[in-house]
Design a protein around this motif. Sequence first.
Motif, PDB file in Angstrom:
ATOM      1  N   LEU A 567      -3.033   9.060  97.325  1.00 46.06           N
ATOM      2  CA  LEU A 567      -4.394   8.922  96.785  1.00 46.06           C
ATOM      3  C   LEU A 567      -4.629   7.506  96.276  1.00 46.06           C
ATOM      4  CD1 LEU A 567      -4.944  12.239  94.762  1.00 46.06           C
ATOM      5  CD2 LEU A 567      -5.730  11.681  97.065  1.00 46.06           C
ATOM      6  N   ASN A 568      -3.643   6.943  95.566  1.00 45.23           N
ATOM      7  CA  ASN A 568      -3.801   5.586  95.021  1.00 45.23           C
ATOM      8  C   ASN A 568      -3.916   4.560  96.142  1.00 45.23           C
ATOM      9  OD1 ASN A 568      -3.670   6.548  92.388  1.00 45.23           O
ATOM     10  ND2 ASN A 568      -1.435   6.266  92.249  1.00 45.23           N
ATOM     11  N   ALA A 569      -3.149   4.765  97.210  1.00 44.04           N
ATOM     12  CA  ALA A 569      -3.215   3.826  98.337  1.00 44.04           C
ATOM     13  C   ALA A 569      -4.576   3.905  99.023  1.00 44.04           C
ATOM     14  CB  ALA A 569      -2.094   4.134  99.332  1.00 44.04           C
ATOM     15  N   ILE A 570      -5.105   5.118  99.161  1.00 43.96           N
ATOM     16  CA  ILE A 570      -6.434   5.273  99.776  1.00 43.96           C
ATOM     17  C   ILE A 570      -7.500   4.646  98.896  1.00 43.96           C
ATOM     18  CG2 ILE A 570      -8.156   6.960 100.525  1.00 43.96           C
ATOM     19  CD1 ILE A 570      -5.785   8.855 101.142  1.00 43.96           C
ATOM     20  N   TYR A 571      -7.380   4.810  97.576  1.00 43.06           N
ATOM     21  CA  TYR A 571      -8.356   4.218  96.656  1.00 43.06           C
ATOM     22  C   TYR A 571      -8.368   2.698  96.783  1.00 43.06           C
ATOM     23  CZ  TYR A 571     -10.506   2.610  92.340  1.00 43.06           C
ATOM     24  OH  TYR A 571     -11.303   1.966  91.426  1.00 43.06           O
ATOM     25  N   THR A 572      -7.187   2.109  96.933  1.00 46.94           N
ATOM     26  CA  THR A 572      -7.120   0.651  97.108  1.00 46.94           C
ATOM     27  C   THR A 572      -7.886   0.232  98.356  1.00 46.94           C
ATOM     28  OG1 THR A 572      -4.955   0.549  96.007  1.00 46.94           O
ATOM     29  CG2 THR A 572      -5.557  -1.307  97.433  1.00 46.94           C
ATOM     30  N   GLU A 601      -5.256  18.008  92.646  1.00 43.75           N
ATOM     31  CA  GLU A 601      -6.452  18.419  93.370  1.00 43.75           C
ATOM     32  C   GLU A 601      -7.706  17.870  92.719  1.00 43.75           C
ATOM     33  OE1 GLU A 601      -6.794  19.820  96.259  1.00 43.75           O
ATOM     34  OE2 GLU A 601      -4.614  19.861  96.510  1.00 43.75           O
ATOM     35  N   ASP A 602      -7.754  17.833  91.396  1.00 42.39           N
ATOM     36  CA  ASP A 602      -8.930  17.288  90.717  1.00 42.39           C
ATOM     37  C   ASP A 602      -9.044  15.788  90.930  1.00 42.39           C
ATOM     38  OD1 ASP A 602      -9.821  19.700  89.791  1.00 42.39           O
ATOM     39  OD2 ASP A 602      -8.831  19.547  87.838  1.00 42.39           O
ATOM     40  N   GLN A 603      -7.900  15.081  90.966  1.00 43.25           N
ATOM     41  CA  GLN A 603      -7.946  13.642  91.255  1.00 43.25           C
ATOM     42  C   GLN A 603      -8.445  13.401  92.680  1.00 43.25           C
ATOM     43  OE1 GLN A 603      -4.753  11.002  89.938  1.00 43.25           O
ATOM     44  NE2 GLN A 603      -3.843  12.709  88.777  1.00 43.25           N
ATOM     45  N   LYS A 604      -8.041  14.266  93.601  1.00 45.15           N
ATOM     46  CA  LYS A 604      -8.518  14.144  94.979  1.00 45.15           C
ATOM     47  C   LYS A 604     -10.027  14.347  95.034  1.00 45.15           C
ATOM     48  CE  LYS A 604      -6.270  16.097  98.424  1.00 45.15           C
ATOM     49  NZ  LYS A 604      -5.777  17.093  99.424  1.00 45.15           N
ATOM     50  N   LYS A 605     -10.513  15.384  94.355  1.00 47.90           N
ATOM     51  CA  LYS A 605     -11.957  15.651  94.343  1.00 47.90           C
ATOM     52  C   LYS A 605     -12.722  14.500  93.713  1.00 47.90           C
ATOM     53  CE  LYS A 605     -11.573  20.690  94.219  1.00 47.90           C
ATOM     54  NZ  LYS A 605     -11.825  21.914  93.429  1.00 47.90           N
ATOM     55  N   LEU A 606     -12.162  13.911  92.690  1.00 48.63           N
ATOM     56  CA  LEU A 606     -12.824  12.788  92.031  1.00 48.63           C
ATOM     57  C   LEU A 606     -12.980  11.606  92.984  1.00 48.63           C
ATOM     58  CD1 LEU A 606     -13.995  11.434  89.597  1.00 48.63           C
ATOM     59  CD2 LEU A 606     -11.696  10.981  88.757  1.00 48.63           C
ATOM     60  N   LEU A 607     -11.933  11.295  93.755  1.00 46.12           N
ATOM     61  CA  LEU A 607     -12.028  10.209  94.721  1.00 46.12           C
ATOM     62  C   LEU A 607     -13.044  10.528  95.808  1.00 46.12           C
ATOM     63  CD1 LEU A 607      -8.315   9.041  95.133  1.00 46.12           C
ATOM     64  CD2 LEU A 607     -10.227   7.755  94.175  1.00 46.12           C
ATOM     65  N   ILE A 608     -13.119  11.793  96.218  1.00 44.60           N
ATOM     66  CA  ILE A 608     -14.121  12.191  97.205  1.00 44.60           C
ATOM     67  C   ILE A 608     -15.517  11.950  96.661  1.00 44.60           C
ATOM     68  CG2 ILE A 608     -15.122  14.191  98.390  1.00 44.60           C
ATOM     69  CD1 ILE A 608     -12.291  15.254  98.795  1.00 44.60           C
ATOM     70  N   LYS A 609     -15.693  12.202  95.352  1.00 37.88           N
ATOM     71  CA  LYS A 609     -17.004  11.987  94.744  1.00 37.88           C
ATOM     72  C   LYS A 609     -17.382  10.511  94.704  1.00 37.88           C
ATOM     73  CE  LYS A 609     -17.161  16.074  91.774  1.00 37.88           C
ATOM     74  NZ  LYS A 609     -17.280  16.559  90.377  1.00 37.88           N
ATOM     75  N   LEU A 610     -16.384   9.626  94.681  1.00 31.93           N
ATOM     76  CA  LEU A 610     -16.681   8.199  94.640  1.00 31.93           C
ATOM     77  C   LEU A 610     -17.333   7.711  95.931  1.00 31.93           C
ATOM     78  CD1 LEU A 610     -13.492   6.668  92.963  1.00 31.93           C
ATOM     79  CD2 LEU A 610     -15.741   6.993  91.939  1.00 31.93           C
ATOM     80  N   LEU A 611     -17.081   8.391  97.046  1.00 33.95           N
ATOM     81  CA  LEU A 611     -17.614   7.940  98.328  1.00 33.95           C
ATOM     82  C   LEU A 611     -19.114   8.181  98.409  1.00 33.95           C
ATOM     83  CD1 LEU A 611     -14.842   9.319 100.706  1.00 33.95           C
ATOM     84  CD2 LEU A 611     -15.296   6.909 100.199  1.00 33.95           C
ATOM     85  N   ASP A 612     -19.830   7.205  98.924  1.00 31.55           N
ATOM     86  CA  ASP A 612     -21.268   7.350  99.153  1.00 31.55           C
ATOM     87  C   ASP A 612     -21.462   8.200 100.398  1.00 31.55           C
ATOM     88  OD1 ASP A 612     -23.947   7.171  99.596  1.00 31.55           O
ATOM     89  OD2 ASP A 612     -24.030   4.977  99.694  1.00 31.55           O
TER      90      ASP A 612
END
Length: 650
Positions: A567-572, A601-612
């Motif tokens: 997840l951290n690598a994808i966020y970068t 799972e919640d961290q994954k959902k949070l990153l999904i929410k960041l995407l436009d």
Amino acid sequence: MQIDTKLMEQVKSVLQQFGTKYMTEDGALKRNTVINDLDKYDKDLMVALLANNLIKDEYTEQIADTTVFKLNHFIDMFEYQEFWGNSFTKYANRIGLTSDEKFISDSDDVVLDFPYKDTVLKAGMTKEDVDKEVGADEPFLNETLAHSEISELFEPKVLVNAKRYDSDGEHESTKFHDDDNLVIKGNNLIALHSIAKKYAHNVKMIYIDVPYYFRKKIAEDTFKYNSNFQLSTWLIFLKNRLEIAKKLLAKNGSIWISINDEGMHYLKILADSVFSAKHFVGTIPRKTRNGKSDVPFNLSQDFDWLLVYTNGSEKDSVVGRSVKRKYYTTDDFPGRPWRTADLTSQRTIQERPNSNYTMINPRTGKKYPVNPKRSWAVAKETFDDWYSKGGIGFPDDYDFMSGSKPFRRVFKDEDDQKKQSSVPSDFLMNIAEELANGKATNRLGNDEITSLFSRDSFGYAKPEELLQRVINVSTTENDIVLDFFMGSATTQAVAMKMHRHFIGIEQMDYINTVSIPRLQKVIAGEQGGISKDVAWQGGGSFVYVELMEKNQGFLHDLQKATTTDELNAIYTRMKQGADLDFRADLDKYENDPERTSLSFEDQKKLLIKLLDKNQLYYNEANIDDANVRDLISDSDYQFNKSFYNGKESE
């Protein structure tokens, strides 16, 4: 950093005119101060805001030569701009059941309401897109956003990996012809808008097997895609898609929607609002199984339904069928085969006194008294005219003729000039003469897939016989058939075998393991399903394309991630190449201590929410931009020019 909409950028530029009254020294909004002054109708603030053309265009309306500032909507925009309230895991807005613009938690009076007129739910089809609280892990787009952000979502998208499949195999494709069959991989809402201009009012029949609505998750819910929505989310999901489908449908075309018992009545009301109740054609029952013992209330619900709508009127022959009839050839009418039809009326002789007479055969003089309860369909004064034209016959005229009543003679050339005959609403059930009982059930569809692939390749496919009957009564050869919940490609397979053109749209990855291979087998002449019935020997072709992923690629990576390091690598990578949601404050995201304590799972959902979610795919309008053109092969570039512009690239 703060990701702003164009509108919010303009708002901030206006507020900066007031120094630090509405903005901090580091550029942050003092939202409460702004909202409080707007509630007080602060003259200086409102004059400054309305002097900005973008704000004026978005939040004013002309009524009786007066400019009205839609203040409540403007304030809503400020409240919505906050980063998901004060939580990473909450929505700023809800949608669904309300009363007096308050949700049911605040009132005992309940109505079904769509509070935002521009509400859009893109909704991916995968189960990973589902959020337990609201039904889908994405924001609703509504009028609190600028219209430019809404419309951008629906702009045509770049198409890539274009291939043509025919009897010679798979080929790179650079051209698209108007009579080509088309299969698109990608989000069906966005794909529908991408083809809207090209196919507007040209699709003769749409069949969709939508995700069924279940009040609770049940064992039968074994679909590979998401089929467990909250009711309000499910309605919005379908509303968005039906609205664009209506624009694709021809005036006398029809849309057939498969739906289960639990969702049918909700969908009926929704579909009435989209197509209007006057365009409702009918409800068609379909047998799905032959009974089950362990059922609620001890009643086995063995049917689902097809809701049918049209853009046409009651006078249009939206559905029809060809009927096989027996014709006679006789010497008195050479070259004109004819059949018999009833010559009586359902009305009595009291209701039709001019048809109360004894009919006499001019050839033999035999008399045929009228039935008092069923008068003649031909009045006494028009008998001679009908008879002289051959429209009336008598059983004693022919040795081969049985019966004791005069008959109406209908010539084959007259039948050939008429429209198709009407269709009874039980035509999917009344199949005893042609098919074994229950052959249009789900089991048959599963068996057809099993014969082509492994048993677990796809669950709950509709049988080919079902689609054959629907296509037969709603289209003729070379008409366009659309199914944007393509699934295992039953609709497309049947359309090809029945010599119709088709469009299929599917987001799930099984499009490349089930759907496309199935159509390749059809081209090769497979003999399952309806093949023998229609004498299918193979042939045909279709074009396959994919919506060019932008943020959708990051979304796939996030869904497949299994560790926090991934997840951290994808966020970068997201910070470098993704378009992020305008509400996202990345500093708050990176520094908030609550985030690291969230579950995986919640961290994954949070990153999904960041995407436009506006930027899941690349817009075709930007295909000539250097940063987009470099990502597209020359052949795909030529295909896009051919598909959207009807010409080859220069």
